[in-house]
Design a protein around this motif. Structure first.
Motif, PDB file in Angstrom:
ATOM      1  N   UNK A  35       0.817  -1.208   0.000  1.00  0.00           N
ATOM      2  CA  UNK A  35       0.000   0.000   0.000  1.00  0.00           C
ATOM      3  C   UNK A  35       0.860   1.272   0.000  1.00  0.00           C
ATOM      4  N   UNK A  36       1.827   1.273  -0.856  1.00  0.00           N
ATOM      5  CA  UNK A  36       2.774   2.398  -0.889  1.00  0.00           C
ATOM      6  C   UNK A  36       2.116   3.651  -1.440  1.00  0.00           C
ATOM      7  N   UNK A  37       2.245   4.724  -0.670  1.00  0.00           N
ATOM      8  CA  UNK A  37       1.684   6.020  -1.112  1.00  0.00           C
ATOM      9  C   UNK A  37       2.772   7.070  -1.091  1.00  0.00           C
ATOM     10  N   UNK A  38       2.835   7.804  -2.181  1.00  0.00           N
ATOM     11  CA  UNK A  38       3.836   8.871  -2.289  1.00  0.00           C
ATOM     12  C   UNK A  38       3.131  10.108  -2.835  1.00  0.00           C
ATOM     13  N   UNK A  39       3.484  11.246  -2.259  1.00  0.00           N
ATOM     14  CA  UNK A  39       2.866  12.500  -2.707  1.00  0.00           C
ATOM     15  C   UNK A  39       3.950  13.521  -2.974  1.00  0.00           C
ATOM     16  N   UNK A  40       3.556  14.553  -3.709  1.00  0.00           N
ATOM     17  CA  UNK A  40       4.497  15.648  -3.877  1.00  0.00           C
ATOM     18  C   UNK A  40       4.522  16.443  -2.581  1.00  0.00           C
ATOM     19  N   UNK A  41       5.533  17.269  -2.428  1.00  0.00           N
ATOM     20  CA  UNK A  41       5.589  18.096  -1.225  1.00  0.00           C
ATOM     21  C   UNK A  41       4.409  19.065  -1.204  1.00  0.00           C
ATOM     22  N   UNK A  42       3.808  19.245  -2.360  1.00  0.00           N
ATOM     23  CA  UNK A  42       2.590  20.055  -2.428  1.00  0.00           C
ATOM     24  C   UNK A  42       1.346  19.240  -2.143  1.00  0.00           C
ATOM     25  N   UNK A  43       1.541  18.032  -1.625  1.00  0.00           N
ATOM     26  CA  UNK A  43       0.447  17.158  -1.166  1.00  0.00           C
ATOM     27  C   UNK A  43      -0.461  16.641  -2.270  1.00  0.00           C
ATOM     28  N   UNK A  44       0.063  16.557  -3.475  1.00  0.00           N
ATOM     29  CA  UNK A  44      -0.695  15.878  -4.524  1.00  0.00           C
ATOM     30  C   UNK A  44      -0.199  14.438  -4.566  1.00  0.00           C
ATOM     31  N   UNK A  45      -1.092  13.506  -4.305  1.00  0.00           N
ATOM     32  CA  UNK A  45      -0.662  12.109  -4.253  1.00  0.00           C
ATOM     33  C   UNK A  45      -0.385  11.609  -5.655  1.00  0.00           C
ATOM     34  N   UNK A  46       0.766  10.993  -5.838  1.00  0.00           N
ATOM     35  CA  UNK A  46       1.060  10.474  -7.165  1.00  0.00           C
ATOM     36  C   UNK A  46       1.169   8.948  -7.179  1.00  0.00           C
ATOM     37  N   UNK A  47       1.336   8.343  -6.029  1.00  0.00           N
ATOM     38  CA  UNK A  47       1.193   6.882  -5.943  1.00  0.00           C
ATOM     39  C   UNK A  47       0.059   6.609  -4.968  1.00  0.00           C
TER      40      UNK A  47
END
Lengths: 297, 531, 565, 318
Positions: C37-49
Motif C-alpha cells: 500500500x505504498x503512497x507517495x505525494x508531492x511536497x505540495x500534497x498531490x498524491x502520485x502513488x
C-alpha cells in the motif's frame, strides 16, 4: 557575471501554462526576493523621480542654496562641503543616476543582444569574428576604458551612457549568444528555416521571444552594474560634475568629513545600496521565474 | 633624453607658484580623525615656553610629493620642494613672517636713482655647507643659472629686464637692468632665488641654509641635518628634520593624529575646527595674500563689455564666498590683488553684492533677458571648484546662467591655459608690482584676463621706475583703481594658510607669505619636553 | 556472502510490523521484497502513488509496465528508500527479507542503515548509463566503490578480485586496463553493463532495473537483456524491471504489473496478462503495441496497401528521387551513396539505428542540410540543396515533420501563429483565407479549431505532434517526411499518430518517407522498407520481401533481436 | 591532444593580448595633449620639442611607434613616465607590489570562503540557512565596491567601532604591509565584493551537479554523503568554479582602482588615475596592459584547469 550564477535551481516541474508571458510577473511577485526587490527598487525610483519636487518644500532650501557653513549640523542631515542642505541634495541626487543607468543598460542590451543573437544564429566566421572581438573588449579593463574615454571626450552624460553601455555589451552578447545557442537547435527554428522565413524575422519572432527570459535577467543584472558603475565614476570624480546634485558625487565631495558629518556620504551610500540590492533581487527573481519557461522538456 | 631635471609634468613651470599649497589633488576623507582624537597622550603638557631646547627630530608630513620631487634650489615645484629650498638655501633677501623683505645673504640691496642698477652688498663670513665662503662670483653664477635662456628657472619670468649681474667688489654685486625696476628686491627676494656656489650640482646640493641634505628619496622622504657652517643666529635646534611625503590630506592628517608626524602643512579648512578641538593639536592660522580669482577675458565677449565685468563683480556675495568655500578662514577681497603690499589701497570702499545694479548693468549691455556663460574650473587648488559652484549659485540671482565645466588640472594648464574666456586661477602672496608684471601687463607671462591698457601700462612702468615709496604708492593706487573699476579679475577674498602640529612642537609662528608652517623656517622650531 | 546485511531496526516491533502483514515469507518463502500500500505525494500534497502493493520473488523478474507519468520509477526508487526532490513518502511500506538476515522495513531505517541497504541488499540499475556513471571516475573504481563503502571482503585484493569477477560475469574484459577506463571511453552497451556489474557486485537480494535498455539499439538491447536475464538467474535475485516496452517484458519477465496514473491496474504472470488481459487499460495498451507481423490494427483500421506500389512504369520519373547522396563531416562518412525513390501515394520506411544517418538523409531531402553531394529530384526537377533556394512550390511539395513535438513548435507563439508560417512564406493562400486553411488542417489532424489560439505549453505531446503534422499539411504537400515522429511518444499515442498518418495518406494521396528506428511499425504504415546502416542502404524493397528475405547480416540480426510480445 | 588544446588557447590568448595592445595604444594616442610639450612645459622651444620628439620616436608614424613600444614591452621596457621622469617599471614596481599584496590577500580570503559558503548553501538547499546565504550574497553582489568600503569604514573606523584605520597611512618609503591593520579594510572590501559571486557560482554548480544522475546513482549505491560530495560532486565543480574565480581575479585587477582610491592605497589603481590626469601615456599604457594581461592569464589558467579537470580531454591525451 553571467546569468547562470543567478539562475536558481530548476526544482519542480513547470506549471503547464507557464508559456504565457504574463505569468512571469506573477511568478516574480510570488517570490520573496521578487517582492522585496520590487519594493526596494520602487522606493528608490519614487525617491529619485519625485525627490527633486520635494527638496525645496521639505528642507526650505533648493539643492544649490547655502544653508550654513560647510559640514555644519543644522537641518535634519546637516550641510555638505559647501554648506548646502544634505537632505535637499540627496532628494535631488538620484534622478540622473537612474536615467543614465537605464539608458546605458538599454544601449548595452540592444548592442550586446543583437551581436550575441547574430553570432549564434550566423555561426561560422561571423560568430568567430564577433566573439573574438568580444574577448578583446572584455580583456580591456572596464575602468581603464571608462577613464580613457572620459578623459578624451569629457565627463558628459552621453559619454557615461555610451561608455557604460558599451562595456556591458560584450558580456550581454555572451549571454545572448549562449541563450540563442540553447534554442537555435530547437526544431521550431529549423522549421522556420525550412519554411524559408526571412532571417531577421527568425531572429525577431522565433529566437528573441524565447531568450527573453535570460535577456531580462541580464537586463536586471546589467542595470545593477550600470548603477554601480556610474555611481563609481561619479565617486571618482569622473561622472556627474558639480554643482549637480548626485549621490555618487555627493560621496566624493563629502567623504572628507565622514567622521564629522557622515550624512552627506551615508544617505547616498544607503540609497545606492538599496537601489542596487533591489534591482539585483529583482533580476534574481526574474531568473527564477523564467528559468523553466524557455522550452519545456 | 634630455637631462632629467628638465623633465616635468605638464605645466611644471607654471605650477611652481602653485606649489606652495601642495598638489592640486582634491581633498581627501578624514577617516581616522575621530578614531585617533580619542587616543592617548591628550592630557600631557609640554614645556614649549622659555629658551629653545636642543635636540630631537622634527617629522613633517607633506602632501603633493611625487617622483619628480627635486632639491634644486631654483626649480621648486611642489610643497616638499619649497620646504627643501627654504631650508637648504638662502636668497639675498627674504620676506619675514609679516611679509616684510629682510636681508638674508645681502645686507643691503639698493637701486641707483633711475632704478636701473641695483647693488647688493653681501653678508660677510657666510660659508656654504661645504665650508667654502660665499663670494660675489657665486651670486653671478646663481643668476646666470636662473636666467639661462635655454632653461629658465622659476623666478626668471620676473627678471626679464635683468641684463647682467657683475661683481663690483669683494662683497658687492651689481644687477644691471635694461629698464627701470624699482621692485627688483621683491623679484629676487623669493625662496626660489637661493644662492648656490659655482659649479652647483642639484644632485649634491650645497647651500647656505640652516640645514644640509642628508638623504633624499623623491616622493617619499627627505632627511635634513643641521648645517655646521650655518651663518644665522637662530637655530637650528633639532638634530634632524624629516620631510615625509604622503599621498593626500587624509593620510597626512591621520599620520598627525596618530603621532606619526609632528606637523603637517595645509589642512582642509572645513576641518580646522574639528582638528583644533583635539587637545593634543595646535592650529597655525596665518592670514596670507593668497587669492583665487575668477578670470574674465576683457577682449572676448561677453566680458569685453566692461558693464558685464562690473555686473559679474556685483553679483558676488564675498562674505558668503569666504564662509562656504573657506569655512570663514579668509579676508574679504575687493577685486584688487596684493593685500599685503603696503601700497594696497585699503580705503577704496569694499564692493558688496548688488543684484539690482548688476541686472541694470547687464540690461544696459544688452543682456536684459539673462546671460549664459561657461566657467572653466579645475581642481588646481582646494577651494577653486567649490568657489565656482558658489559663484554659479550667486549669479543665478542676476539671471546669469553659469554652466560649470570642470576639467582636470592637466587640461586646465594645457594648451588653453590663459586662453579661457571665463575661468579661475590662484596666486600666492605677492607685492602689487610683482603681480602686475606677472599677470596684468600686455606681455605678462600670465596675463589671463588679457588686460591690455596703455594707461595702466604707463602707470606700471612709472611705478617700476619710481623709487620714492609714497609716489610709487600713488601710482600703484591709480593702477589699482583701474583694476577695481574695469579689470578682468573677480577677487572675492584672500585665503588663510592653516596648518596643524602637535602641541609639543615649539617655535611655529604665523607667517603671511603663504609658505606653510611658519614659512618652513625649521631652524627656529624645537621639540618641547613633557612637563 | 561475506557481509552481514544491515541490522534492521524494524526487527523490533515497529509500526510496520504492528500492521497485519498481508503477506510475508511465510506465504511463500521466496518473497524477497514486498511493497504494501505504498503512497507517495508531492511536497505540495498531490498524491502520485495511490497505494501500490507488489511482491518480488527470488530468482524472478517482475516487469513493471506503464506509460510516462504512471509513477513506475517513483515506486522503484521507493524500494531503496529514495524519493526524488519534491516527493515524500506518505504511507505504506517496503519490506525486505534478505538472505539469511532479519526482515527489514525500509521506511523505518535511519540514514546510515538505509545507506548500508542501498547497493548491497537492494541494487539499482538506472535508465541512462551515460548519465549515471560519474564521468570523472574510472569505471573500475566505480564498481570498487560499492565494495569499499559496504566493506566487502577483507582485503583490497579481495575487492579487486571481485571487481574483475563481476566484470567477467557481465561479459566485459576484466583486465586492469579496462578497469582504468573512463566512462566516455565505453560504448552505451558497455556502460550499461558496467552498471549491471556495479549492481551485482555485492550479491544483492533485490534488483531495481529502471528502463535499463531504453536508448540502446536493438541488438545492444538484446545483449544487455541477455546479460540481465543470465545474471538474475545466476545470482538468484529478485528483480523489478521497470519499462514501457511490453515486448521486452514478454521476453524477460516472469510476472508483469501494469501501472496507470499511480495505480496498479493489473498484476499477474506474463503469459496471462499479455495474452489475456483483464483490465481495459491493459487491453488498450496491448492493442497499441505494434507487432512485427502487422496483424494488429494499431490506431484504428488495419493497414491496407496503398494503390501505388513501386512503379512498374520505369519511364515516368518517380515523385521523389534521391540519387547518390553523400555527406561527410571530416573523417566521418555520414551518408555514403544513398539512392531512394518515392512514388506518389507510396510510403517508404527508412529504418536505422541512432547514428545510421537516417535523420541526416531526411533533412537532405527536406533541404535542411545543404552540404551534401548527389541530387534530390522532385519529379523531373532537380532540387536545390537548400530549402531557401527552392521555389515556394517545391518547398510546399515536400514537408518535414520533426521528431520531438516538444521542440518543433515555438512555445511563445500560438498554434495558429506557428501553423500560419508556411502559408506566409509560400504565399499560396491570400492572407484573409489563411486562418481557414489552418483551421481545416487542425480539423484534419483531429485537433479541432479551438487549438488555434492555444500555446504548445497547454498541449500534450500527442496533441503537439498532431499540430506539427497539421503545419506540414497546410500547404497541401505531395511528400511528407516524418522523422521519428512517434519515438518521443507513449505507445498509445504512437498508435493514434500512426493511425492519423495512415488516414491522411489515404485521404490526400500523400507519399511518405517514414523515418524510424522501430522496425515493428513497418507493417503498420509502410509499403517499402529501406534499411540504413552506417550511411548505406543495406536492404531495400517491399516490406514483406525484406522481412522474408533479408540479404544483409545487419537486417538479419535486427529481425532476430527484436523482442516480441 | 590536451597539449594541442592548451597550445591553441595559449595562442588565442597571445593574439587577444596583441589586439588589446593595439587598442590601448590607439586609445592613448587620442588623449589630448602633446607628450613632448607636456614634458618640456614652458621650455618647449620648437627645437627642443623636435629633439625630444625624435628621441621619443614621436616623429615616426603611429604604426612604427606602436611596434617600437611593443618591442619594448617584450624586453620589459615600458617606456618613460613623463610625470615621474623615470622608467615606468621603476615607478610602478612598488605600487604593483602593493596592489598584488592587496589582491592576493583578497583572493586568499574570498576564494575559500566563497567556495565553502557555496557548498554549504547547496547542501542545505531550500532550508533557512540556504536562503539566508542567498539573500546575503545577492545583496553583497549588488553593491558597488565603494559602497561596501564606506560601509566598512563607517562600521570599523569612524562611527560605530573605531578600531581600524580608514585610510592607508603608508609612511614614505615603507611597504604598506608593515602596518597590517591598514590592509584589513581594503582587503575585506575586495573580499566582500568577490566572495558572493564565487559562493553563488559554487552553489549553482553544486546544485546542478547534485541533481545529476551519477550523484543519485552514487547515493543509491550506498555511498556515504561526505564521499558523495567530495569524491563525486566536487571534481565536477572545479571547472566552472575556476572560471568564475578567474573572472573575479581579473575583476580584482581592475576593481582595485576604486578601492585604492577610497582607501588612499598606494597601488596601481592610484597610479592609473594619476597617470590619466597627468596624461602620463606610458604609465596608462603599462597599467592597461598589466590589467589586461592579468585578465588573460587568469582566464587561461582557468581554461587549463577546466581542461585538466575534464577526464574526457585528459584521457584523450594519454
Amino acid at each position: 557575471m553571467s546569468t547562470h550564477i543567478l539562475t536558481s535551481d530548476p526544482t519542480g516541474a513547470p506549471p503547464r501554462t507557464s508559456s504565457k508571458p504574463p505569468g512571469v510577473l506573477r511568478r516574480v511577485w510570488a517570490q520573496s526576493e521578487g517582492r522585496v526587490g520590487i519594493v526596494l527598487t520602487a522606493v528608490v525610483v519614487v525617491l529619485a523621480v519625485f525627490g527633486p519636487l520635494l527638496a525645496a518644500p521639505l528642507t526650505g532650501y533648493t539643492p544649490y542654496q547655502f544653508a550654513d557653513r560647510p559640514f555644519a549640523h543644522s537641518g535634519v542631515f546637516g550641510t555638505d562641503n559647501l554648506g548646502r542642505s544634505v537632505l535637499a541634495r540627496f532628494l535631488d541626487g538620484g534622478r540622473l543616476l537612474l536615467l543614465y543607468s537605464v539608458l546605458a543598460t538599454a544601449l548595452g542590451m540592444v548592442v550586446g543582444g543583437a551581436l550575441g543573437m547574430l553570432a549564434a544564429y550566423a555561426r561560422g566566421w561571423l560568430d568567430s569574428v564577433i566573439m573574438r572581438l568580444n574577448d578583446i573588449v572584455l580583456a580591456i579593463p572596464q575602468l581603464v576604458f571608462a577613464l580613457l574615454a572620459i578623459t578624451v571626450l569629457g565627463p558628459k552624460g552621453w559619454v557615461l551612457v555610451v561608455v557604460i553601455g558599451l562595456t556591458h555589451a560584450p558580456r550581454i552578447a555572451r549571454v545572448a549568444r549562449s541563450a540563442t545557442l540553447r534554442v537555435i537547435n530547437e526544431d521550431y527554428i529549423r522549421a522556420a528555416e525550412m519554411y524559408s522565413v526571412p532571417r531577421w524575422r527568425i531572429i525577431g519572432r522565433e529566437i528573441l521571444p524565447n531568450i527573453a527570459g535570460p535577456l531580462s535577467v541580464e537586463a536586471g543584472l546589467r542595470l545593477t552594474y550600470s548603477i554601480g558603475a556610474i555611481a563609481s565614476l561619479s565617486f571618482l570624480g569622473l561622472g556627474m560634475q558639480p554643482p549637480t546634485a548626485d549621490w555618487g558625487l555627493m560621496i566624493n565631495e563629502n567623504r572628507i568629513a565622514l567622521s564629522v558629518q557622515p550624512w552627506g556620504v551615508l544617505l547616498s551610500v544607503f540609497a545606492i545600496a538599496v537601489l542596487t540590492i533591489g534591482t539585483n533581487l529583482l533580476a534574481d527573481a526574474i531568473a527564477r521565474a523564467t528559468a523553466q519557461t524557455t522550452v519545456e522538456e | 633624453m634630455p637631462e632629467p631635471e628638465h623633465r616635468r609634468r605638464p605645466g611644471a613651470h607654471r605650477l611652481s607658484r602653485r606649489g606652495l599649497l601642495g598638489s592640486g589633488a582634491a581633498l581627501g576623507s578624514l577617516g581616522l580623525l575621530a578614531a585617533c582624537s580619542n587616543g592617548a597622550g591628550g592630557g600631557e603638557h609640554f614645556q614649549v615656553e622659555g629658551p629653545p631646547r636642543k635636540g630631537g627630530i622634527l617629522r613633517v608630513g607633506l602632501t603633493g610629493g611625487s617622483a619628480a620631487d627635486t632639491a634644486d634650489a631654483h626649480s621648486p615645484v611642489n610643497n616638499g620642494d619649497i620646504a627643501r629650498t627654504v631650508n637648504l638655501y638662502d636668497p639675498l633677501l627674504m620676506r619675514d613672517d609679516d611679509y616684510v623683505l629682510r636681508p638674508r645673504l645681502a645686507t643691503s640691496f639698493k637701486p641707483n636713482a633711475a632704478a636701473t642698477v641695483w647693488t647688493a652688498t653681501l653678508r660677510t663670513g657666510v660659508r656654504f655647507s661645504d665650508g667654502s665662503p660665499l663670494e660675489p662670483e657665486d651670486v653671478v653664477y646663481t643668476f646666470k643659472r636662473i636666467t639661462d635662456k635655454k632653461d629658465p628657472k622659476v623666478i626668471a619670468s620676473g627678471l626679464t629686464m635683468l641684463d647682467d649681474v657683475v661683481k663690483t667688489g669683494p662683497h658687492t654685486v651689481e644687477f644691471r637692468l635694461s629698464e627701470p625696476n624699482s621692485v627688483l628686491d621683491d623679484q629676487i627676494g623669493q625662496y626660489a632665488g637661493g644662492i648656490v656656489p659655482r659649479g652647483y650640482d642639484p644632485k649634491k646640493p650645497i647651500g647656505t641654509g640652516p640645514f644640509v641634505l642628508e638623504s633624499f628619496a623623491p616622493g617619499e622622504s627627505t632627511v635634513l641635518k643641521p648645517n655646521p657652517h650655518y651663518w644665522g643666529k637662530t637655530g637650528p635646534f633639532v638634530d634632524e628634520v624629516r620631510l615625509l611625503s604622503f599621498n593626500d590630506d587624509d593620510a597626512v592628517i591621520n599620520a598627525l593624529l596618530s603621532s606619526q608626524v609632528d606637523a603637517v602643512s595645509q589642512i582642509p579648512l572645513a576641518l580646522v575646527e574639528v582638528i583644533g578641538s583635539d587637545e593634543r593639536m595646535a592650529i597655525l592660522n596665518s592670514k596670507t595674500g593668497r587669492w583665487m580669482p575668477f578670470t574674465m577675458r576683457v577682449d572676448r565677449p561677453p566680458f569685453d563689455d566692461v558693464r558685464v565685468r562690473q555686473a559679474f563683480r556685483l553679483v558676488v556675495d564675498r562674505q558668503q564666498m569666504i564662509d562656504q568655500v573657506l569655512s570663514g578662514f579668509g579676508q574679504l577681497g575687493n577685486d584688487m590683488y596684493g593685500i599685503l603690499d603696503p601700497a594696497y589701497p585699503k580705503d577704496i570702499p569694499q564692493r558688496t553684492q548688488d543684484i539690482a545694479k548688476a541686472k541694470e548693468l547687464l540690461a544696459a549691455a544688452g543682456h536684459g533677458n539673462g546671460l549664459k556663460v561657461e566657467l572653466v574650473t579645475a581642481p588646481i587648488q582646494s577651494g577653486v571648484v567649490e568657489a565656482a559652484q558658489v559663484f554659479a549659485q550667486q549669479a543665478k540671482a542676476a539671471d546669469i546662467d553659469v554652466s560649470i565645466r570642470r576639467v582636470d588640472s592637466t587640461t586646465f594648464f594645457g594648451d588653453d591655459y590663459l586662453q579661457w574666456d571665463f575661468a579661475q586661477d590662484f596666486w600666492n602672496s605677492r607685492n602689487i608690482l610683482g603681480q602686475t608684471v606677472a599677470g596684468t601687463v600686455k606681455d605678462a607671462p600670465f596675463n589671463e584676463t588679457h588686460w591690455d591698457n596703455p594707461r595702466f601700462e604707463r602707470l606700471a612702468a612709472q611705478a617700476r621706475g619710481e623709487l620714492d615709496e609714497a609716489k610709487r604708492a600713488k601710482l600703484i593706487r591709480q593702477g589699482q583703481e583701474m583694476l577695481f573699476d574695469e579689470g578682468g579679475y573677480i577677487i572675492w577674498g584672500f585665503a588663510n594658510q592653516v596648518d596643524a602640529y602637535q602641541k609639543y612642537v615649539a617655535g611655529m609662528k604665523e607667517n603671511a607669505t603663504g609658505i606653510p608652517l611658519g614659512g618652513y623656517n625649521f631652524n627656529r622650531v624645537w621639540i618641547g619636553e613633557v612637563s | 556472502m561475506t557481509t552481514a546485511p544491515p541490522a534492521a531496526p524494524g526487527a523490533a516491533p515497529a509500526p510496520g510490523a504492528a500492521q497485519p502483514a498481508p503477506a510475508g515469507p511465510a506465504d511463500g518463502a521466496d518473497v524477497v521484497l514486498r511493497i504494501d500500500d505504498l503512497r507517495i505525494a508531492t511536497t505540495g500534497d498531490a498524491e502520485i502513488l495511490h497505494g501500490i502493493s507488489l511482491s518480488l520473488r527470488r530468482g524472478q523478474l517482475l516487469g513493471l509496465v506503464g506509460e510516462s507519468g504512471s509513477g513506475k520509477t517513483t515506486a522503484g526508487l521507493a524500494c531503496l528508500g529514495h524519493f526524488r526532490a519534491g516527493l515524500k513518502h506518505t504511507g505504506g511500506s517496503v519490506t525486505i527479507w534478505p538472505r539469511g538476515g532479519e526482515r527489514i522495513v525500509v521506511q523505518e531505517l535511519g540514514e546510515d542503515a538505509l545507506r548500508q541497504l542501498r547497493g548491497a541488499r537492494v541494487a539499482y540499475i538506472p535508465q541512462d548509463p551515460a548519465l549515471s556513471l560519474n564521468p570523472a571516475m574510472r569505471v573500475g573504481e566505480q564498481i570498487r566503490e560499492v565494495l569499499d563503502v559496504h566493506r566487502w571482503g577483507d582485503s583490497d585484493a579481495a575487492r579487486e578480485a571481485r571487481v574483475a569477477e563481476v566484470l567477467a560475469d557481465v561479459g566485459l574484459p576484466s583486465d586492469r586496463d579496462y578497469r582504468r577506463r573512463w566512462p566516455h571511453q565505453l560504448s552505451g552497451g558497455q556502460q550499461q553493463r558496467i552498471g549491471i556489474a556495479m549492481a551485482f557486485a555485492m550479491f544483492p537480494d533485490v534488483l531495481i532495473l529502471d528502463e535499463p535498455t531504453t536508448g540502446l539499439d536493438v541488438s545492444t538491447q538484446a545483449h544487455v537483456l541477455d546479460t540481465i536475464r543470465d545474471m538474475t538467474r545466476r545470482n538468484d535475485v529478485a528483480g523489478l524491471y521497470i519499462t514501457h516496452d511490453l515486448a521486452v517484458v514478454a521476453e524477460l519477465a516472469d510476472r508483469v504489473a501494469v501501472m496507470l496514473r499511480g495505480m496498479l491496474v493489473e498484476e499477474g504472470p506474463v503469459e496471462r496478462v499479455l495474452h489475456h488481459p483483464e483490465h481495459d487499460y491493459t487491453k488498450r495498451l496491448l492493442e497499441a503495441v505494434p507487432d512485427l507481423a502487422g496483424r494488429k490494427a494499431i490506431g484504428g483500421d488495419p493497414y491496407r496497401d496503398s494503390p501505388a506500389r513501386i512503379a512498374d512504369d520505369a519511364t515516368a520519373p518517380p515523385l521523389l528521387a534521391a540519387r547518390n547522396i553523400r555527406l561527410s563531416y571530416g573523417e566521418a562518412q555520414i551518408l555514403d551513396g544513398i539512392d531512394l525513390t518515392l512514388e506518389p501515394g507510396e510510403c517508404t520506411m527508412l529504418l536505422g539505428e541512432s547514428g545510421s544517418g537516417k535523420t541526416t538523409l531526411s533533412r537532405c531531402v527536406a533541404g535542411l542540410i545543404d552540404d551534401y553531394t548527389g541530387t534530390v529530384a522532385l519529379e523531373s526537377a532537380q532540387l536545390a540543396p537548400s530549402t531557401r533556394k527552392r521555389t515556394a512550390e517545391q518547398r510546399s511539395a515536400i514537408q518535414y515533420v520533426f521528431q520531438s513535438p516538444f521542440s518543433s513548435l515555438n512555445p511563445r507563439r500560438t498554434i495558429g501563429e506557428s501553423l500560419t508560417v508556411p502559408l506566409e512564406t509560400s504565399q499560396r493562400v491570400p492572407k484573409a483565407r489563411r486562418r481557414r486553411v489552418v483551421e481545416e488542417a487542425l480539423d484534419a489532424v483531429r485537433l479541432g479549431r479551438s487549438f488555434f489560439d492555444r500555446r504548445p505549453g497547454d498541449l500534450s505531446g500527442g496533441e503537439r505532434q498532431r499540430a506539427a503534422i497539421a503545419r506540414a499539411l497546410v500547404n497541401s504537400p505531395r511528400v511528407l517526411v516524418c522523422d521519428e515522429v512517434t519515438s518521443a511518444l507513449d505507445v498509445s499515442v504512437q498508435a493514434s499518430i500512426i493511425g492519423l498518418l495512415r488516414r491522411l495518406r489515404e485521404e490526400n494521396g500523400l507519399a511518405m518517407l517514414f523515418v524510424t528506428h522501430n522496425i515493428t511499425l513497418a507493417r503498420h504504415i509502410a509499403d517499402n522498407l529501406a534499411i540504413l546502416n552506417r550511411g548505406r542502404i543495406v536492404d531495400y524493397g517491399p516490406v514483406d520481401d525484406v522481412f522474408a528475405h533479408p540479404t544483409h547480416a545487419y537486417t538479419k540480426a535486427l529481425l532476430a533481436d527484436i523482442p516480441t510480445l | 591532444m590536451i597539449a594541442k588544446l592548451i597550445a591553441k588557447r595559449l595562442a588565442v590568448s597571445v593574439l587577444i593580448l596583441l589586439a588589446v595592445s593595439v587598442i590601448v595604444f590607439a586609445a592613448t594616442l587620442l588623449l589630448p595633449g602633446d607628450p613632448a610639450r607636456a614634458i618640456l612645459g614652458q621650455q618647449a622651444t620648437p627645437e627642443r620639442i623636435a629633439a625630444l620628439n625624435e628621441q621619443m620616436h614621436l616623429d615616426q608614424p603611429p604604426v612604427v611607434r606602436y611596434f617600437l613600444w611593443l618591442g619594448g614591452l617584450f624586453t620589459g621596457d615600458f617606456g618613460l613616465s613623463t610625470s615621474a621622469n623615470a622608467p615606468v617599471a621603476v615607478l610602478l614596481g612598488e605600487r604593483l607590489g602593493n596592489s598584488l599584496v592587496l589582491m592576493a590577500l583578497a583572493a586568499l580570503i574570498s576564494v575559500p570562503v566563497g567556495i565553502a559558503v557555496g557548498i554549504f548553501s547547496a547542501l542545505h538547499r531550500g532550508r533557512r540557512s540556504d536562503s539566508a546565504v542567498t539573500w546575503v550574497t545577492l545583496a553583497l553582489a549588488a553593491l558597488p565596491e565603494f559602497v561596501i568600503g564606506i560601509g566598512l569604514i563607517t562600521l570599523f573606523a569612524t562611527s560605530v567601532l573605531k578600531i581600524l584605520p580608514a585610510v592607508t597611512m603608508s609612511p614614505p618609503g615603507q611597504p604598506v604591509w608593515l602596518i597590517p591593520s591598514q590592509l584589513v579594510l581594503p582587503t575585506l572590501t575586495l573580499a566582500l565584493v568577490v566572495a558572493p559571486y564565487i559562493a553563488r557560482m559554487m552553489r549553482a554548480t553544486m546544485i546542478e551537479v547534485l541533481d545529476s544522475g551519477y550523484i543519485e546513482m552514487a547515493r543509491l549505491k550506498g555511498v556515504p554523503e561526505r564521499r558523495v560530495i567530495f569524491r563525486h560532486a566536487l571534481p565536477h565543480a572545479i571547472g566552472p568554479v575556476a572560471q568564475v574565480v578567474a573572472i573575479q581575479l581579473a575583476w580584482l585587477a581592475g576593481g582595485v582602482v576604486v578601492v585604492e582610491f577610497l582607501f588612499r592605497f598606494p597601488g596601481m589603481g592610484q597610479a592609473l588615475i594619476d597617470a590619466v590626469n597627468y596624461r602620463d601615456v606610458a604609465v596608462v599604457q603599462a597599467v592597461s596592459m598589466i590589467v589586461a594581461a592579468v585578465y588573460i592569464v587568469v582566464n587561461l589558467a582557468a581554461d587549463i584547469i577546466g581542461i585538466m579537470a575534464d577526464p574526457k580531454l585528459r584521457s584523450a591525451a594519454a
